[in-house]
Design a protein around this motif. Structure first.
Motif, PDB file in Angstrom:
ATOM      1  N   PHE B  88      94.601 -89.998  -7.267  1.00 45.34           N
ATOM      2  CA  PHE B  88      94.093 -90.899  -8.313  1.00 45.34           C
ATOM      3  C   PHE B  88      92.867 -91.655  -7.799  1.00 45.34           C
ATOM      4  CE2 PHE B  88      93.774 -95.221  -9.945  1.00 45.34           C
ATOM      5  CZ  PHE B  88      93.611 -94.971 -11.291  1.00 45.34           C
ATOM      6  N   THR B  89      92.926 -92.123  -6.557  1.00 44.17           N
ATOM      7  CA  THR B  89      91.808 -92.882  -5.991  1.00 44.17           C
ATOM      8  C   THR B  89      90.551 -92.012  -5.924  1.00 44.17           C
ATOM      9  OG1 THR B  89      93.407 -94.127  -4.692  1.00 44.17           O
ATOM     10  CG2 THR B  89      91.113 -94.303  -4.027  1.00 44.17           C
ATOM     11  N   VAL B  90      90.737 -90.763  -5.480  1.00 47.80           N
ATOM     12  CA  VAL B  90      89.594 -89.847  -5.389  1.00 47.80           C
ATOM     13  C   VAL B  90      89.006 -89.588  -6.774  1.00 47.80           C
ATOM     14  CG1 VAL B  90      88.931 -87.467  -4.845  1.00 47.80           C
ATOM     15  CG2 VAL B  90      90.398 -88.756  -3.270  1.00 47.80           C
ATOM     16  N   LEU B  91      89.891 -89.294  -7.729  1.00 46.79           N
ATOM     17  CA  LEU B  91      89.421 -88.959  -9.077  1.00 46.79           C
ATOM     18  C   LEU B  91      88.765 -90.141  -9.782  1.00 46.79           C
ATOM     19  CD1 LEU B  91      92.319 -86.805 -10.600  1.00 46.79           C
ATOM     20  CD2 LEU B  91      90.012 -86.045 -10.032  1.00 46.79           C
ATOM     21  N   SER B  92      89.276 -91.349  -9.549  1.00 47.17           N
ATOM     22  CA  SER B  92      88.813 -92.490 -10.349  1.00 47.17           C
ATOM     23  C   SER B  92      87.599 -93.183  -9.726  1.00 47.17           C
ATOM     24  CB  SER B  92      89.943 -93.502 -10.536  1.00 47.17           C
ATOM     25  OG  SER B  92      90.335 -94.030  -9.287  1.00 47.17           O
TER      26      SER B  92
END
Lengths: 286, 307
Positions: B88-92
């Motif tokens: 999620f951190t990478v995507l967001s």
């Protein structure tokens, strides 16, 4: 509203092709950002059962406040709103007061261990409150603070980042302003209240409003520490009862509008301070 | 602010000097007591808890040493929820930083109805996560009659996508909702930075014949480097702490594919009643956050030196 416009008001804008493209892009993005909220608002005014009728339309067969009336009668929304407001106001006052006093102490007074104490406070900036949920909850059980206002408020008021921001600000206030008052016989407490605090009003307002917003919106901690529906905050209460409306989409959106509105009004009133607050809290770490 | 010399060799009367030194602790005590009670103490007691097999009230357990930690290392749920959190951190992070910058550039250069841009892009950030979750769960993302499907239908598509129920889309939907919700914060940080760039730099560049694109590349973007660093770190730390939206929109599903680490801590401690184990998992997560912060500190010092 004119104060909110940029400094270039009055300057004639030249509508070059580049600017036209930018304006089109900005308008498109603004519409994209507003649409979900507009859709929520439109849904909340539809008659029961029409929110899921396909094909979807912006407007229902007629305009009605039914969903709002039902939500207000069914839930504890008034109670939750009072809880949220009370908790947010108390948290904001205590946070600003405690952090400003501490920052003043660190910035302006000398005593043994001051530097060590400040280092301990600064180290706390790295601790995300979320990783403490288990031990903090156990402590709340032992202190008997579960399901009380103080149980929600107290863990939120000692914010090390805010002390850091205020220390930086106080460091920049010339000491001469205070020395004159000391010579006139004023005590430290009095100097703090009558000289330093009024001087710091803009930065205090910025951090205060920011604290208010984040307390109002906080979900995880109130969610953990309140089990009794009467003591819940608005965000927690809404999530807790989401199924008991029998999946009425219009009513769900009416409660979303009710819960979202107060802060949008706060934003409209305090736009400048909020903007400054974000810049302060975000950039002061540089 | 006016710079104040650290040590002024003052010839002031002794009474004035004494006033500077008295009462110091009185000012700090109220903050520090609260801080010690609700941050330092749980931080320390949590370590103790993580070494015990306690239930939710912190009673009735026994000392188990590092068993909770070794169990956590072998627990596939810890790894999968940690993986979800990082994913999620990478995507967001990238869309949140880039979109924030783009929105700030647009509104700054238009110098026109600033309040409108601020209102539309920042307003969602003011809404409680509970409200965001319910809005997307009940009105935007339901299949067939949700707003997202409807939007596609207006363009002639009728996909009936399971935005939050299909493993392929659930995390992406949460990312989309999060970008919409929180980008306003980054937007304001960038806007503040843009407004502090002295105008004469642009005028000088223009005199040298730099076009709009060159001014952006060679003046604006280099000067925003520091801000980008700050925005990036704040964003990574915020994204790692994701809990609310996921809990409300998918409950961690479908099939635990979106469950973040904080939700796993919540589930082990508060619905599974193993608060000792939950503490151990929190400390592993805390270690991750400290590592990220330290890497950032290293990084920002280096870029600060070169600047």
């Amino acid at each position: 509203m004119s104060a909110l416009l940029s400094t270039d008001e009055g300057r004639k804008v030249r509508w070059t092709p580049g600017r036209r493209v930018m304006l089109a892009a900005a308008l498109l993005l603004a519409v994209v950002w507003v649409l979900p909220l507009a859709w929520a608002l439109a849904t909340s005014f539809k008659p029961e059962g029409e929110a899921t009728r396909t094909p979807l339309r912006w407007l229902g067969s007629h305009f009605t406040f039914d969903a709002y009336r039902k939500v207000w009668e069914a839930g504890d929304i008034g109670r939750w709103m009072f809880n949220t407001a009370y908790i947010s106001v108390m948290t904001t006052i205590l946070t600003v007061l405690l952090c400003a006093m501490a920052a003043y102490g660190f910035s302006r007074t000398e005593f043994r261990g001051r530097k060590a104490l400040y280092a301990v406070v600064l180290a706390g900036i790295m601790v995300p409150p979320q990783v403490l949920m288990a031990p903090l909850f156990a402590e709340m059980v032992q202190l008997g603070l579960v399901d009380t206002y103080w149980g929600v408020i107290l863990p939120q008021v000692a914010v090390p980042a805010m002390v850091f921001i205020l220390v930086k600000f106080f460091d920049g206030v010339p000491r001469e302003l205070e020395e004159a008052a000391f010579v006139d016989g004023a005590g430290r407490w009095r100097v703090f209240w009558t000289i330093v605090m009024p001087l710091s009003r803009p930065v205090l307002a910025a951090v205060g409003i920011f604290t208010f917003i984040s307390t109002w919106n906080n979900f995880l901690w109130p969610f953990l520490v309140t089990t009794d529906p009467g003591g819940m905050t608005l965000p927690v209460g809404l999530v807790n009862v989401q199924t008991s409306y029998g999946l009425r989409y219009e009513q769900m959106m009416a409660s979303v509008v009710i819960a979202g509105l107060p802060l949008l009004i706060v934003f409209a009133l305090f736009q400048r301070q909020i903007v400054r607050g974000v810049a302060h809290t975000g950039l002061a770490g540089q | 602010m006016v710079p104040v010399p650290a040590e002024q060799p003052t010839q002031k009367p002794v009474t004035v000097r004494r006033r500077w030194t008295e009462h110091g602790l009185v000012f700090i005590a109220p903050f520090f007591l609260t801080y010690a009670l609700f941050l330092l103490w749980p931080l320390v007691s949590g370590i103790g808890m993580s070494l015990r097999s306690d239930n939710i009230t912190g009673e009735g357990g026994e000392f188990v040493g590092f068993d909770n930690y070794t169990e956590a290392f072998r627990d596939p749920h810890v790894w999968s929820s940690l993986g979800n959190t990082i994913w999620f951190t990478v995507l967001s992070t990238v869309p949140l930083v880039v979109t924030g910058l783009v929105l700030a550039l647009l509104s700054h250069h238009l110098r026109f109805v600033q309040w409108l841009w601020r209102l539309s892009w920042f307003a969602p950030f003011l809404l409680p996560s509970g409200v965001i979750g319910l809005l997307f769960l009940w009105v935007i993302f339901p299949s067939d009659f949700g707003f997202a499907d409807q939007l596609l239908a207006w363009f002639g598509l009728h996909p009936g996508i399971g935005w939050l129920t299909d493993e392929r889309y659930a995390m992406l939907s949460i990312v989309a909702a999060t970008v919409w919700w929180t980008v306003g914060f980054n937007f304001l940080l960038y806007l503040a930075a843009l407004q502090s760039i002295p105008r004469h730099l642009y005028e000088a560049a223009e005199l040298d014949g730099a076009g709009a694109w060159q001014r952006l590349r060679h003046v604006t973007l280099p000067l925003l480097k520091r801000t980008t660093g700050v925005v990036l770190v704040l964003q990574i730390l915020a994204s790692l702490k994701i809990f609310d939206q996921v809990y409300i929109m998918t409950g961690g599903g479908p099939d635990d594919s979106t469950r973040p680490i904080l939700q796993y801590v919540y589930q082990s401690g508060f619905t599974g009643y193993r608060i000792g184990y939950a503490s151990a998992v929190s400390y592993l997560f805390f270690a991750l956050i400290v590592i990220v912060s330290l890497v950032q500190l290293r990084f920002s010092r280096r870029s600060g030196e070169s600047a």
